[in-house]
Scaffold this motif. Structure first.
Motif, PDB file in Angstrom:
ATOM      1  N   ILE A   1      -0.925  -6.715 -10.337  1.00 56.59           N
ATOM      2  CA  ILE A   1       0.119  -6.227 -11.374  1.00 56.59           C
ATOM      3  C   ILE A   1      -0.132  -4.833 -11.941  1.00 56.59           C
ATOM      4  CG2 ILE A   1       0.966  -8.426 -12.395  1.00 56.59           C
ATOM      5  CD1 ILE A   1      -1.034  -8.208 -14.509  1.00 56.59           C
TER       6      ILE A   1
ATOM      7  N   VAL B   1       0.831  -1.202  -0.011  1.00 52.14           N
ATOM      8  CA  VAL B   1       0.021   0.068   0.015  1.00 52.14           C
ATOM      9  C   VAL B   1       0.796   1.327  -0.126  1.00 52.14           C
ATOM     10  CG1 VAL B   1      -1.741   1.239   1.255  1.00 52.14           C
ATOM     11  CG2 VAL B   1      -1.963  -0.837   1.066  1.00 52.14           C
TER      12      VAL B   1
ATOM     13  N   GLN C   1       4.078  -2.515 -17.733  1.00 55.82           N
ATOM     14  CA  GLN C   1       2.689  -2.125 -18.279  1.00 55.82           C
ATOM     15  C   GLN C   1       2.644  -0.836 -19.231  1.00 55.82           C
ATOM     16  OE1 GLN C   1       1.433  -4.648 -17.595  1.00 55.82           O
ATOM     17  NE2 GLN C   1       1.405  -5.154 -15.621  1.00 55.82           N
TER      18      GLN C   1
ATOM     19  N   THR D   1      -4.444   0.057  -9.627  1.00 53.57           N
ATOM     20  CA  THR D   1      -3.486   1.183  -9.338  1.00 53.57           C
ATOM     21  C   THR D   1      -3.782   2.222 -10.481  1.00 53.57           C
ATOM     22  OG1 THR D   1      -2.130  -0.106  -8.306  1.00 53.57           O
ATOM     23  CG2 THR D   1      -1.099   1.826  -9.145  1.00 53.57           C
TER      24      THR D   1
ATOM     25  N   LEU E   1       4.930  -9.105 -14.517  1.00 58.56           N
ATOM     26  CA  LEU E   1       6.293  -8.146 -14.475  1.00 58.56           C
ATOM     27  C   LEU E   1       7.133  -9.234 -14.925  1.00 58.56           C
ATOM     28  CD1 LEU E   1       4.893  -5.989 -11.775  1.00 58.56           C
ATOM     29  CD2 LEU E   1       5.407  -5.073 -13.989  1.00 58.56           C
TER      30      LEU E   1
ATOM     31  N   MET F   1       3.422  -7.992  -8.832  1.00 58.38           N
ATOM     32  CA  MET F   1       4.224  -6.993  -7.964  1.00 58.38           C
ATOM     33  C   MET F   1       3.942  -6.982  -6.512  1.00 58.38           C
ATOM     34  SD  MET F   1       6.552  -4.730  -9.090  1.00 58.38           S
ATOM     35  CE  MET F   1       7.746  -4.775  -7.439  1.00 58.38           C
TER      36      MET F   1
ATOM     37  N   VAL G   1       5.641   0.627 -12.914  1.00 63.53           N
ATOM     38  CA  VAL G   1       6.771   0.157 -13.456  1.00 63.53           C
ATOM     39  C   VAL G   1       6.025  -0.918 -14.382  1.00 63.53           C
ATOM     40  CG1 VAL G   1       8.242   0.543 -11.696  1.00 63.53           C
ATOM     41  CG2 VAL G   1       7.183  -1.745 -11.873  1.00 63.53           C
TER      42      VAL G   1
ATOM     43  N   ARG H   1       1.966   2.088  -3.542  1.00 69.13           N
ATOM     44  CA  ARG H   1       1.114   2.001  -4.645  1.00 69.13           C
ATOM     45  C   ARG H   1       1.390   3.368  -5.435  1.00 69.13           C
ATOM     46  NH1 ARG H   1      -3.493  -0.087  -5.908  1.00 69.13           N
ATOM     47  NH2 ARG H   1      -4.334  -0.852  -3.968  1.00 69.13           N
ATOM     48  N   PRO H   2       1.861   2.960  -6.750  1.00 65.92           N
ATOM     49  CA  PRO H   2       2.334   4.267  -7.496  1.00 65.92           C
ATOM     50  C   PRO H   2       1.140   5.321  -7.549  1.00 65.92           C
ATOM     51  CG  PRO H   2       2.913   2.375  -8.536  1.00 65.92           C
ATOM     52  CD  PRO H   2       1.745   1.835  -7.831  1.00 65.92           C
TER      53      PRO H   2
ATOM     54  N   GLN I   1      -3.596 -11.247 -14.268  1.00 65.39           N
ATOM     55  CA  GLN I   1      -3.525 -11.756 -12.946  1.00 65.39           C
ATOM     56  C   GLN I   1      -3.608 -10.768 -11.861  1.00 65.39           C
ATOM     57  OE1 GLN I   1       0.677 -13.386 -13.592  1.00 65.39           O
ATOM     58  NE2 GLN I   1       1.062 -12.606 -11.603  1.00 65.39           N
TER      59      GLN I   1
ATOM     60  N   ILE J   1       6.097  -7.770  -3.152  1.00 69.44           N
ATOM     61  CA  ILE J   1       6.315  -6.725  -2.145  1.00 69.44           C
ATOM     62  C   ILE J   1       5.980  -7.158  -0.809  1.00 69.44           C
ATOM     63  CG2 ILE J   1       5.943  -4.439  -1.306  1.00 69.44           C
ATOM     64  CD1 ILE J   1       5.333  -3.547  -4.138  1.00 69.44           C
TER      65      ILE J   1
ATOM     66  N   ASP K   1     -14.448  -4.093  -9.961  1.00 70.38           N
ATOM     67  CA  ASP K   1     -13.185  -5.272  -9.502  1.00 70.38           C
ATOM     68  C   ASP K   1     -13.831  -6.607  -9.783  1.00 70.38           C
ATOM     69  OD1 ASP K   1     -10.518  -5.215  -9.087  1.00 70.38           O
ATOM     70  OD2 ASP K   1     -10.944  -3.674  -7.738  1.00 70.38           O
ATOM     71  N   GLU K   2     -13.195  -7.478 -10.296  1.00 70.39           N
ATOM     72  CA  GLU K   2     -13.412  -8.877 -10.258  1.00 70.39           C
ATOM     73  C   GLU K   2     -14.806  -8.815 -11.128  1.00 70.39           C
ATOM     74  OE1 GLU K   2     -11.377 -11.198 -10.135  1.00 70.39           O
ATOM     75  OE2 GLU K   2     -10.052 -10.228  -9.053  1.00 70.39           O
TER      76      GLU K   2
HETATM   77  N1  LIG Z   1       2.902  -1.986 -12.222  1.00 73.90           N
HETATM   78  C1  LIG Z   1       3.214  -1.495 -11.045  1.00 73.90           C
HETATM   79  N2  LIG Z   1       4.043  -0.796 -10.704  1.00 73.90           N
HETATM   80  C2  LIG Z   1       4.192  -0.499  -9.614  1.00 73.90           C
HETATM   81  N3  LIG Z   1       3.653  -1.148  -8.314  1.00 73.90           N
HETATM   82  C3  LIG Z   1       2.863  -2.143  -8.753  1.00 73.90           C
HETATM   83  C4  LIG Z   1       2.326  -2.484 -10.246  1.00 73.90           C
HETATM   84  N4  LIG Z   1       1.506  -3.248 -10.123  1.00 73.90           N
HETATM   85  C5  LIG Z   1       1.286  -3.512  -8.758  1.00 73.90           C
HETATM   86  N5  LIG Z   1       2.029  -2.839  -7.735  1.00 73.90           N
HETATM   87  C6  LIG Z   1       2.143  -2.809  -6.302  1.00 73.90           C
HETATM   88  O1  LIG Z   1       1.198  -3.882  -5.866  1.00 73.90           O
HETATM   89  C7  LIG Z   1       0.046  -3.209  -5.216  1.00 73.90           C
HETATM   90  C8  LIG Z   1      -1.373  -3.736  -5.761  1.00 73.90           C
HETATM   91  O2  LIG Z   1      -1.502  -3.607  -7.060  1.00 73.90           O
HETATM   92  P1  LIG Z   1      -3.024  -3.382  -7.796  1.00 73.90           P
HETATM   93  O3  LIG Z   1      -3.873  -3.235  -6.617  1.00 73.90           O
HETATM   94  O4  LIG Z   1      -2.834  -2.262  -8.800  1.00 73.90           O
HETATM   95  O5  LIG Z   1      -3.118  -4.757  -8.463  1.00 73.90           O
HETATM   96  P2  LIG Z   1      -4.329  -5.399  -9.129  1.00 73.90           P
HETATM   97  O6  LIG Z   1      -3.617  -5.634 -10.715  1.00 73.90           O
HETATM   98  O7  LIG Z   1      -5.581  -4.560  -9.135  1.00 73.90           O
HETATM   99  O8  LIG Z   1      -4.617  -6.728  -8.280  1.00 73.90           O
HETATM  100  P3  LIG Z   1      -6.223  -7.600  -7.885  1.00 73.90           P
HETATM  101  O9  LIG Z   1      -6.396  -8.425  -9.239  1.00 73.90           O
HETATM  102  O10 LIG Z   1      -5.612  -8.452  -6.874  1.00 73.90           O
HETATM  103  O11 LIG Z   1      -6.980  -6.732  -7.577  1.00 73.90           O
HETATM  104  C9  LIG Z   1       0.177  -1.919  -5.447  1.00 73.90           C
HETATM  105  O12 LIG Z   1      -0.074  -1.066  -4.263  1.00 73.90           O
HETATM  106  C10 LIG Z   1       1.620  -1.500  -5.711  1.00 73.90           C
HETATM  107  O13 LIG Z   1       2.333  -1.684  -4.520  1.00 73.90           O
END
Ligand SMILES: Nc1ncnc2c1ncn2[C@@H]1O[C@H](COP(=O)(O)OP(=O)(O)OP(=O)(O)O)[C@@H](O)[C@H]1O
Ligand SMILES: [Mg+2]
Ligand SMILES: [Zn+2]
Length: 407
Positions: A46, A5, A18, A50, A175, A211, A16, A8-9, A43, A215, A123-124
């Motif tokens: 990723i 959290v 994408q 964000t 990634l 990612m 990073v 999170r960008p 998946q 983390i 989402d989902e």
């Molecule tokens: N491309 C990225 N660049 C930098 N950090 C990332 C990236 N993708 C994910 N993260 C990190 O992972 C965390 C979760 O990312 P995010 O919520 O965007 O994932 P998501 O793809 O929506 O996953 P889900 O399918 O589980 O909802 C972010 O808070 C960030 O810390």
């Protein structure tokens, strides 16, 4: 700490990987070519949520529609903290029904409260019921002005064609090692954490390109190791068995030494690895063996090129498949697993015709599909997520999974 959290960008610049998604969305903002609905697939962990939030800021920032939202104005801040009345995040898994979608349709008929666009992030989205999808479709067919839908899903194949044809789709990618590891290094530096290259590599492999998982794992390993991240501890906790064991196993198979094969397994079990860990490691080893033999790839298993044939590979995978079944279904998994393992020692005695007929049988029964899932690199097809190393670690350490709500 909750590092996923914390890191999170907040802007497109911080994201990073994408690149294909970021560039197209920034161009759309720059040229004000905004679609009514987007689908973000890929998946977990990723960047779907964000990037959806950053895009919502780009649409609504007080600077005007912009590829570089300021992140500082009131609207950007509200979106960031999840307090915006115009940017609504809905979890499709717990709001699956027609009623929720009807409510949503009602809501989008009104103008945004404060912002330029209402952004509805579902989402989902694949979890919606058929009726809910139909209701949603009506909205997509006659989209209200100033409303942008962003659907996120880990399983795009479950979304009806009719919906797919009305969205602009972005497939997010897992990634790459380089991208993921440099982000981890960046975080380590900021947090004054030490993590050597081998550990980073293990974390990358265990996270399978996610990612968030990477983390979280970094954070858990740091806590578990009392501030020290070490490859050996990481492997232990994740149940990753070293290649060396499987190299020894394949050599022993060639020597037809059944007793030694059993000893190798039992030694691993005595070190605390589970049958599941052993199976998983063996699948990975067999995949490397296959790459070495069929594709001439250079890896630790290259030494077996010329020693195992293509037909042998089929036999090995047939056994792996049976083992998987055993682990799932047998009342006596350990004994039967050992029996399957010993069968590998007979690999050179079984006629190719028989091995091929095994395969035929297996394919007829559709039995191969589950094996394919294990070795298929297409992450969407994986069904093992509950047993993923990260989840396992979380269970073992008895940690509550940190869901990352708004920062
Ligand atoms: N491309 C990225 N660049 C930098 N950090 C990332 C990236 N993708 C994910 N993260 C990190 O992972 C965390 C979760 O990312 P995010 O919520 O965007 O994932 P998501 O793809 O929506 O996953 P889900 O399918 O589980 O909802 C972010 O808070 C960030 O810390
Ligand atoms: Mg998400
Ligand atoms: Zn702003």
């Amino acid at each position: 700490m909750n590092l996923p959290v914390k890191y999170r960008p907040k802007t497109f610049r911080d994201v990073v990987g994408q690149e294909h998604v970021v560039r197209t969305l920034q161009n759309a903002l720059r040229h004000r070519q905004i679609s009514n609905a987007y689908l973000f697939s890929g998946q977990r962990g990723i960047g779907k949520t964000t990037i959806a939030r950053i895009f919502a800021k780009g649409l609504n920032c007080e600077k005007g529609i912009t590829p570089d939202p300021c992140g500082k104005c009131e609207i950007c801040q509200e979106i960031e903290s999840g307090n915006s009345l115009d940017v609504i995040e809905i979890d499709g898994a717990s709001n699956r029904g027609i009623d929720q979608i009807r409510e949503l349709r009602e809501n989008v008929r009104f103008m945004p409260v404060k912002a330029r666009y209402k952004v509805i992030i579902i989402d989902e989205v694949h979890m919606l019921t058929n009726e809910a999808f139909n209701a949603l479709l009506k909205t997509l067919e006659e989209p209200p002005e100033n409303v942008v839908f962003i659907f996120a899903t880990t399983e795009p194949r479950k979304i009806p064609e009719t919906v797919l044809s009305r969205v602009q789709r972005f497939d997010f990618r897992p990634l790459s090692a380089n991208t993921l590891i440099s982000r981890l290094k960046f975080i380590c530096q900021k947090e004054h954490m030490e993590c050597d290259d081998e550990s980073l590599k293990i974390i990358f492999e265990a996270s399978e390109g996610s990612m968030r998982d990477a983390i979280s794992l970094l954070e858990q390993a740091y806590i578990y190791g009392n501030g020290k991240i070490e490859a050996t501890t990481l492997r232990e906790v994740l149940g990753i068995i070293e290649d060396e064991i499987f190299l020894k196993l394949f050599n022993t198979i060639l020597k037809e030494n059944t007793a030694q094969i059993l000893r190798i397994l039992r030694e691993a079990l005595s070190k605390g690895y589970s049958l599941f860990d052993f199976h998983k490691g063996l699948v990975k080893a067999a995949s490397s063996l296959m790459e070495a033999i069929l594709m001439g790839e250079q890896n630790p298993y290259t030494q077996f090129a010329g020693k195992f044939s293509e037909i042998d590979l089929l036999y090995i995978f047939k056994i792996l498949k049976d083992m998987e079944q055993t682990l799932r279904l047998s009342n006596y998994p350990r004994a039967i697993f050992e029996y399957e393992l010993i069968k590998l020692a007979y690999i050179k005695r079984i006629s190719p015709a028989r091995i091929l007929s095994y395969q035929g049988e297996a394919e007829q029964k559709g039995a191969f599909s589950s094996m394919e899932k294990t070795i298929n690199s297409d992450r969407e097809k994986r069904e093992f997520s509950n047993n993923s190393p990260v989840n396992k670690l979380i269970r073992e350490l008895n940690l509550k999974e940190v869901r990352d709500g708004p920062f």
